[in-house]
Design a protein around this motif. Structure first.
Motif, PDB file in Angstrom:
ATOM      1  N   VAL A 384       0.848  -1.187   0.000  1.00 36.80           N
ATOM      2  CA  VAL A 384       0.000   0.000   0.000  1.00 36.80           C
ATOM      3  C   VAL A 384       0.885   1.238   0.000  1.00 36.80           C
ATOM      4  N   VAL A 385       0.665   2.135  -0.983  1.00 35.70           N
ATOM      5  CA  VAL A 385       1.367   3.426  -1.013  1.00 35.70           C
ATOM      6  C   VAL A 385       0.663   4.332  -0.009  1.00 35.70           C
ATOM      7  N   SER A 386       1.241   4.455   1.180  1.00 38.22           N
ATOM      8  CA  SER A 386       0.539   5.106   2.288  1.00 38.22           C
ATOM      9  C   SER A 386       0.383   6.605   2.094  1.00 38.22           C
ATOM     10  N   ASP A 387       1.296   7.230   1.358  1.00 37.25           N
ATOM     11  CA  ASP A 387       1.228   8.684   1.210  1.00 37.25           C
ATOM     12  C   ASP A 387       0.748   9.112  -0.171  1.00 37.25           C
ATOM     13  N   LEU A 388       0.001   8.247  -0.863  1.00 34.19           N
ATOM     14  CA  LEU A 388      -0.511   8.610  -2.192  1.00 34.19           C
ATOM     15  C   LEU A 388      -1.469   9.798  -2.114  1.00 34.19           C
ATOM     16  N   GLY A 396      -1.213  16.995  -7.506  1.00 34.33           N
ATOM     17  CA  GLY A 396      -2.298  16.769  -8.454  1.00 34.33           C
ATOM     18  C   GLY A 396      -2.584  15.283  -8.631  1.00 34.33           C
ATOM     19  N   PHE A 397      -3.821  14.992  -9.019  1.00 33.99           N
ATOM     20  CA  PHE A 397      -4.228  13.600  -9.175  1.00 33.99           C
ATOM     21  C   PHE A 397      -3.554  12.925 -10.361  1.00 33.99           C
ATOM     22  N   GLU A 398      -3.290  13.683 -11.419  1.00 35.03           N
ATOM     23  CA  GLU A 398      -2.588  13.090 -12.560  1.00 35.03           C
ATOM     24  C   GLU A 398      -1.189  12.646 -12.149  1.00 35.03           C
ATOM     25  N   PHE A 399      -0.548  13.449 -11.325  1.00 32.37           N
ATOM     26  CA  PHE A 399       0.776  13.081 -10.842  1.00 32.37           C
ATOM     27  C   PHE A 399       0.683  11.838  -9.966  1.00 32.37           C
ATOM     28  N   GLY A 400      -0.335  11.773  -9.108  1.00 33.89           N
ATOM     29  CA  GLY A 400      -0.527  10.579  -8.297  1.00 33.89           C
ATOM     30  C   GLY A 400      -0.741   9.341  -9.153  1.00 33.89           C
ATOM     31  N   ASN A 401      -1.471   9.478 -10.276  1.00 31.92           N
ATOM     32  CA  ASN A 401      -1.641   8.351 -11.189  1.00 31.92           C
ATOM     33  C   ASN A 401      -0.307   7.903 -11.773  1.00 31.92           C
ATOM     34  N   GLU A 402       0.540   8.865 -12.123  1.00 29.30           N
ATOM     35  CA  GLU A 402       1.863   8.517 -12.661  1.00 29.30           C
ATOM     36  C   GLU A 402       2.690   7.767 -11.617  1.00 29.30           C
ATOM     37  N   VAL A 403       2.554   8.155 -10.346  1.00 26.91           N
ATOM     38  CA  VAL A 403       3.264   7.449  -9.280  1.00 26.91           C
ATOM     39  C   VAL A 403       2.804   6.001  -9.210  1.00 26.91           C
ATOM     40  N   MET A 404       1.504   5.766  -9.305  1.00 27.64           N
ATOM     41  CA  MET A 404       0.997   4.399  -9.244  1.00 27.64           C
ATOM     42  C   MET A 404       1.437   3.588 -10.455  1.00 27.64           C
ATOM     43  N   ILE A 405       1.478   4.213 -11.627  1.00 28.40           N
ATOM     44  CA  ILE A 405       1.941   3.503 -12.827  1.00 28.40           C
ATOM     45  C   ILE A 405       3.407   3.101 -12.665  1.00 28.40           C
ATOM     46  N   ALA A 406       4.236   4.066 -12.202  1.00 29.45           N
ATOM     47  CA  ALA A 406       5.657   3.773 -12.024  1.00 29.45           C
ATOM     48  C   ALA A 406       5.869   2.677 -10.981  1.00 29.45           C
ATOM     49  N   THR A 407       5.095   2.714  -9.897  1.00 32.66           N
ATOM     50  CA  THR A 407       5.225   1.682  -8.864  1.00 32.66           C
ATOM     51  C   THR A 407       4.840   0.320  -9.414  1.00 32.66           C
ATOM     52  N   GLY A 408       3.773   0.256 -10.206  1.00 28.96           N
ATOM     53  CA  GLY A 408       3.363  -1.009 -10.794  1.00 28.96           C
ATOM     54  C   GLY A 408       4.406  -1.568 -11.746  1.00 28.96           C
ATOM     55  N   LEU A 409       5.026  -0.689 -12.542  1.00 33.11           N
ATOM     56  CA  LEU A 409       6.069  -1.147 -13.467  1.00 33.11           C
ATOM     57  C   LEU A 409       7.279  -1.690 -12.704  1.00 33.11           C
ATOM     58  N   ARG A 410       7.654  -1.034 -11.617  1.00 32.03           N
ATOM     59  CA  ARG A 410       8.775  -1.530 -10.814  1.00 32.03           C
ATOM     60  C   ARG A 410       8.477  -2.911 -10.239  1.00 32.03           C
TER      61      ARG A 410
END
Length: 794
Positions: A384-388, A396-410
């Motif tokens: 769980v990304v606790s500080d999303l 911004g929410f778009e930036f948060g989406n990019e964080v989730m995409i990058a985390t999933g790829l890793r």
């Protein structure tokens, strides 16, 4: 010929067949009617029109009688007269509308005795004169009036009756519209066409005929003699005047089609029988030919379309048909391909996350069910990304989406191809990997957490994320999907409190959660069955050494779980929304016990009652106290409500308003557990309290801890400076009693005096304590002279 038919489209062949049949029928009918005309057509037509005129007149008469009977009943209705007599237009309009709907009338007007409108449903201005002055004059002379008149470009059959009684004089006009529906009704009943026409100028109110036919027929009828049959090009006509004497004269036209009236029916029947027989034989032969040519390919395409609709995988049929059928076959084949593609996209979207393209919660649930069903063991790791939320709120929410995409790829890059990775929540990824043993499970979770937390740069912005990890094994740690969800969530909660923020499920880790669910579920039953009971701990006045009040404490002995700590079930009652019902239960039990005490001892016993934070924010608490203690004398100075500062700080404004309402009823207010947490002197000064209760943590070792002694004496002096009564809780020996007594503390509570006990034991304790009180009296002199505040009772 067969090749020619194949080249003609389906619609062409169908049209050719229909035209052939129509041509044959038309020629046959024309031939039969041409030789079947006879001289009696005019006599039969005149007789039918005469009968139709009589039937129409009878229907109008009967409809007038029905309306008259309805109006006679209406004008004698007391409620209707009362509505008119009230003079209230809204009441009159409501009554007029209701009775109009009941009668089924289309027009309704009510006038006063002079013919001025009082109310109407036609949108006319009230106080205006009635638009039917001749009818009003006739009604004044004859008592009622019946007429067919034009109003607002429509013809109406009207009836006017008086409304009288108790000084009331008014006229009621109601009527039915003579519209197209009525004309068609008459036409269906009489067998001839009907029209209602303006006699003074061209124009028709209503008719059973099409407008185009009337436009061609009516100009021919001008100048025809009334009451006699006239012959037009296509119709026999008879007209009758329904109203006269004004420019609004209305006539009834009866029209009988010449084509309908012609023919010798007996001769025609035989000839039509021969014609129909010939037609049926020809149609049967033609149908057999066309069924072989057209039915087979259409049936094949229909079966193919049905199979496509059911989702079956079938090949398009091979047909030799041309034209539209060939185009239809191609369209169905193309539709089949598009449906397959769309179904694949729907199935994919239903099981995959739209942001990352990874499997979603539904796909994860399906995967786990299949594993559990087949008994395949696996390790499940939730990250769980606790500080999303903080990242999305800041960048911004778009930036948060990019964080989730990058985390999933890793994460995907660290897994084997056979491992299953799903996005199971807005900030959660769950991994299903090969089964592991012992510490390797938690070590694998820490490794994935560390890799996912590595700093990264997104859109030229460096990002550091924090991840909580929880892991368990299936089927060892969870034998069902529900167990997996619950236990992974409980493990995640535990991980949040650990330094590494990584935890593995421990056997029995959800027992506490299940126990809490059991308590919440059984609490309502315990309230209904009165399984919860009250105990009371005595509070003794230091100076008089007399029992003045007790603290009410709630107890629950669960039949299976045993004794349940009040802090546990009260907290769960707050979280489950049962706290207000629990508070009402406590107040009712206290009221009954106080009533029993008063009946035995003849004195009112003070009662300290603990309130929760939700009680303070409940606007209905003061009214609840009023209801429960409705029979008690005012002010309610026997009640002391104990509160904590943390409860007040939950909603200071609402809590203060509730406390002030309780204070107005005479109840006293006490600050409980003072000295713990974030005690604020400024907040204490603003609250409408009269009592301060020192927390027992300062009292238990008071006889041996100098620091506690200094703290307690300071609190007592401060409270006295604010004119507050001080209660010391936790007295367990005589030395502590004497020290607090010498420091002029007002009230004492503790095991040294008495443990919490039911009301029946409190009575015997009180008798025994009276003999013991002599040894607890204040010493003759005190080393400190402190001004003691006077206890207020209201």
């Amino acid at each position: 010929m067969k090749r020619l038919l194949l080249n003609v489209g389906f619609r062409g062949r169908l049209l050719l067949a229909m035209m052939t049949l129509v041509l044959v029928v038309s020629i046959g009918l024309v031939s039969i009617f041409a030789v079947s005309l006879f001289d009696e057509e005019e006599d039969q037509a005149e007789q039918r029109l005469q009968v139709a005129a009589g039937v129409t007149q009878e229907i109008l008469t009967r409809r007038s009688e029905v309306l008259l009977n309805s109006l006679n009943v209406l004008v004698e209705d007391f409620g209707f007269k009362s509505a008119i007599a009230s003079g209230d237009r809204a009441t009159i309009m409501s009554a007029l509308r209701n009775h109009t709907n009941r009668i089924g009338a289309d027009l309704a007007m009510l006038t006063d005795g002079k013919g001025r409108l009082i109310a109407n449903l036609q949108g006319l201005q009230n106080a205006a004169p009635l638009p039917f002055p001749d009818m009003l004059e006739e009604a004044r002379q004859s008592g009622t009036a019946n007429a067919v008149l034009e109003f607002q470009s429509n013809a109406y059959q009207l009836l006017m009756v008086p409304v009288e009684g108790g000084g009331l004089r008014a006229w009621l006009v109601m009527g039915f519209a003579m519209d197209d529906d009525f004309a068609r009704f008459l036409a269906q009943l009489t067998g001839v066409d009907i029209a209602f026409r303006r006699a003074a100028r061209e124009g028709v109110f209503a008719a059973s005929l099409d407008a185009s036919i009337l436009q061609r027929t009516l100009p021919q009828s001008r100048g025809q003699a009334p009451q006699a049959m006239n012959q037009l090009d296509q119709y026999f006509l008879r007209h009758k005047t329904l109203s006269s004497g004004s420019t609004r004269e209305i006539s009834l036209l009866l029209l009988l089609s010449r084509e309908q009236a012609l023919g010798n029916y007996y001769t025609l029947a035989l000839e039509m029988l021969l014609l129909v027989s010939t037609f049926l034989i020809a149609a049967a032969l033609a149908g057999l030919v066309m069924a072989r040519a057209l039915g087979r390919p259409v049936l094949m395409l229909a079966n193919f379309a049905h199979a496509v609709g059911n989702g079956e995988k079938v090949d398009p049929p091979e047909t030799r048909a041309g034209g539209e059928l060939r185009r239809l076959a191609r369209a169905l084949a193309q539709m089949q391909q598009q449906i397959r593609h769309r179904e694949y996209r729907i199935a994919y979207d239903a099981t995959h996350d739209t942001l990352t393209g990874l499997p979603n919660r539904k796909a994860f649930d399906t995967h786990i069910r299949e594993r559990l069903k087949t008994g395949r063991a696996a390790t499940v790791i939730s990250l769980v990304v606790s500080d999303l939320k903080d990242i999305s709120d800041t960048l911004g929410f778009e930036f948060g989406n990019e964080v989730m995409i990058a985390t999933g790829l890793r994460l995907r890059g660290q897994l084997d191809p056979e491992d299953f990775l799903a996005r199971t929540g807005g900030n959660e990824y769950t991994i299903v990997t090969a089964p592991m043993e012992g510490f390797r499970i938690e070590q694998r979770a820490r490794d994935l957490k560390r890799i996912a937390e590595r700093p990264t740069t997104i859109s030229d912005t460096p990002v550091n994320i924090h991840i909580n990890a929880a892991a368990l094994s299936i089927p060892d740690d969870a034998g069902s999907l529900d167990d997996l969800r619950r236990r992974i969530n409980l493990t995640m909660e535990r991980a949040r409190g650990l330094e590494q923020r990584t935890a593995r499920y421990e056997e029995g880790g959800d027992e506490h959660h299940l126990r809490e669910l059991r308590i919440i579920r059984d609490l309502q039953g315990a309230l209904d069955q009165q399984d919860l009971y009250m105990v009371y701990q005595p509070q003794v006045d230091f100076q008089s050494v007399r029992l003045t009040q007790v603290e009410a404490l709630l107890r629950w002995e669960h039949p299976e779980l045993g004794f349940i700590n009040p802090e546990d079930f009260i907290r769960l009652a707050e979280s489950s929304g049962q706290i207000h019902e629990l508070t009402a239960y406590i107040l009712r039990q206290i009221e009954q016990d106080m009533r029993d005490w008063y009946a035995e001892w003849g004195q009112r016993l003070g009662m300290s009652i603990n309130l929760s934070a939700l009680d303070l924010t409940h606007a209905g608490l003061p009214e609840l106290v009023d209801r429960v203690f409705a029979d008690w004398p005012r002010p309610l100075n026997q009640l002391v409500f104990e509160i904590t500062e943390s409860a007040v700080l939950t909603d200071v404004r609402t809590a203060t308003r509730t406390l002030e309402a309780l204070r107005k009823r005479g109840a006293r207010l006490s600050v409980d557990d003072f000295g713990t947490g974030y005690s604020s002197l400024a907040q204490l000064r603003r609250l409408p309290v009269q009592e301060l209760k020192i927390d027992k943590s300062f009292i238990l070792a008071l006889d041996s801890e100098p620091e506690d002694q200094l703290m307690v004496r300071s609190i007592i002096d401060m409270a006295h400076g604010l004119n507050l009564v001080v209660v010391a809780e936790g007295i367990e020996n005589e030395t502590t009693w004497q020290m607090l007594q010498d420091w002029h503390c007002e009230m004492a509570q503790g095991f040294y005096l008495g443990r919490p006990m039911p009301m029946r034991q409190l009575r015997s304790w009180h008798q025994n304590f009276q003999t013991r009180a002599a040894g607890l009296q204040p010493r003759s002199a005190s080393t400190d002279q402190v001004t003691t505040p006077r206890r207020t009772e209201s």
